[in-house]
Design an enzyme around this catalytic site. Structure first.
Site, short mmCIF file in Angstrom:
data_model
loop_
_atom_site.label_atom_id
_atom_site.label_comp_id
_atom_site.label_asym_id
_atom_site.label_seq_id
_atom_site.Cartn_x
_atom_site.Cartn_y
_atom_site.Cartn_z
N ARG A 178 48.53 40.89 30.49
CA ARG A 178 49.29 41.08 31.72
C ARG A 178 48.47 41.85 32.74
O ARG A 178 48.45 41.53 33.93
CB ARG A 178 50.61 41.81 31.43
N CYS A 238 53.15 51.15 34.41
CA CYS A 238 53.41 50.08 33.43
C CYS A 238 54.19 48.98 34.13
O CYS A 238 53.96 48.73 35.32
CB CYS A 238 54.16 50.62 32.21
#
Length: 280
Positions: A178, A238
């Protein structure tokens, strides 16, 4: 009240405190995949635990997920859970070390003086044969939590933009694919990739096979391996501000201050005016 300098508590040490009248155990479970954490809480929880709903105890005026609530809203919610700011507060979650650090960080941010994370969480507690209870939890006796938000623990969008000029290091807890933009984000409408100059340290690499946080020297080695300078300012990030708190917890174990980007990629990746680096 049992004071400790460590942000962690072992299962053995918590078991020895179960009769302490100042102890408040909080289940801070939350799941990205939509699994119902309250159902898990009713099925099996630590004795005397109350459930902290990360989504409910958040800023409902924001279009971003589970952003920090106001101090007044937080105080009202946790007071109703029977938690006072001077209690010995222990946070755990059903996955071991996943969302509990976010709840720990929020309590600290709001002024709790003695709050810790159960190292290994519910899985380790149960693996060791320690007691759990099930069924609907009794209503807790209300308490009084006096919240006052610490500004030095949170990074907002302007702070992170300034960090891109070298004011701070950005440490991203998302999985490597990601971060690199090689895997789609789980939330619709977000761009893939990372902030320019950010460092990637997937949160799972800080957790051992037993579900506990790595020992301090191993943590220090992990941070160094990804190029983090522990003597320079750090901002953790995050997907939506949850697993970034695992990095923050690990840094706190090493007595390294940091700020957590509350909006994280849910905010950064949804905008068109923020720079993104992607290998895709």
């Amino acid at each position: 009240m049992i004071q400790s300098a460590s942000p962690l508590i072992s299962t053995a040490d918590l078991a020895a405190l179960l009769e302490d009248p100042t102890l408040r155990i909080v289940d801070g479970s939350w799941h990205l995949d939509g699994r119902d954490p309250l159902a898990d809480f009713d099925q099996a929880r630590l004795p005397g635990a109350v459930f902290f709903d990360l989504e409910a105890i958040s800023d409902h005026g924001s279009d971003l997920p589970h952003m920090l609530p106001t101090p007044d809203a937080f105080a009202e919610a946790v007071s109703a859970l029977g938690v006072a700011d001077m209690d010995t507060i222990i946070i755990y979650d059903t996955l071991g070390l996943r969302s509990a650090p976010r709840v720990w960080w929020t309590f600290r941010l709001m002024g709790a003086t003695n709050v810790r994370v159960l190292d290994g969480g519910l899985p380790l507690w149960r693996a060791e044969g320690r007691p759990v209870v099930s069924g609907p939890a009794p209503a807790p006796a209300p308490a009084s939590f006096s919240a006052s938000r610490r500004g030095d623990a949170v990074a907002d969008l302007p702070t992170v933009l300034a960090a891109l000029t070298g004011e701070a290091q950005i440490l991203d807890a998302r999985p490597a694919a990601r971060f690199a933009g090689q895997a789609a984000e789980p939330r619709a409408g977000l761009r893939s990739g990372h902030m320019p100059g950010a460092l990637n340290l997937p949160f799972a690499t800080l957790i051992g096979d037993d579900g506990r946080l790595l020992e301090p020297e191993a943590l220090r080695a992990r941070f160094r391996e990804v190029g983090l300078d522990l003597d320079r300012p750090v901002i953790t990030s995050c997907g939506s501000g949850v697993t970034a708190a695992i990095l923050t917890l690990a840094l706190t174990v090493l007595d390294v201050p940091s700020r957590l980007y509350d909006g994280s990629w849910a905010e950064w990746g949804s905008r068109t005016d923020t720079p993104v680096v992607s290998a895709a």
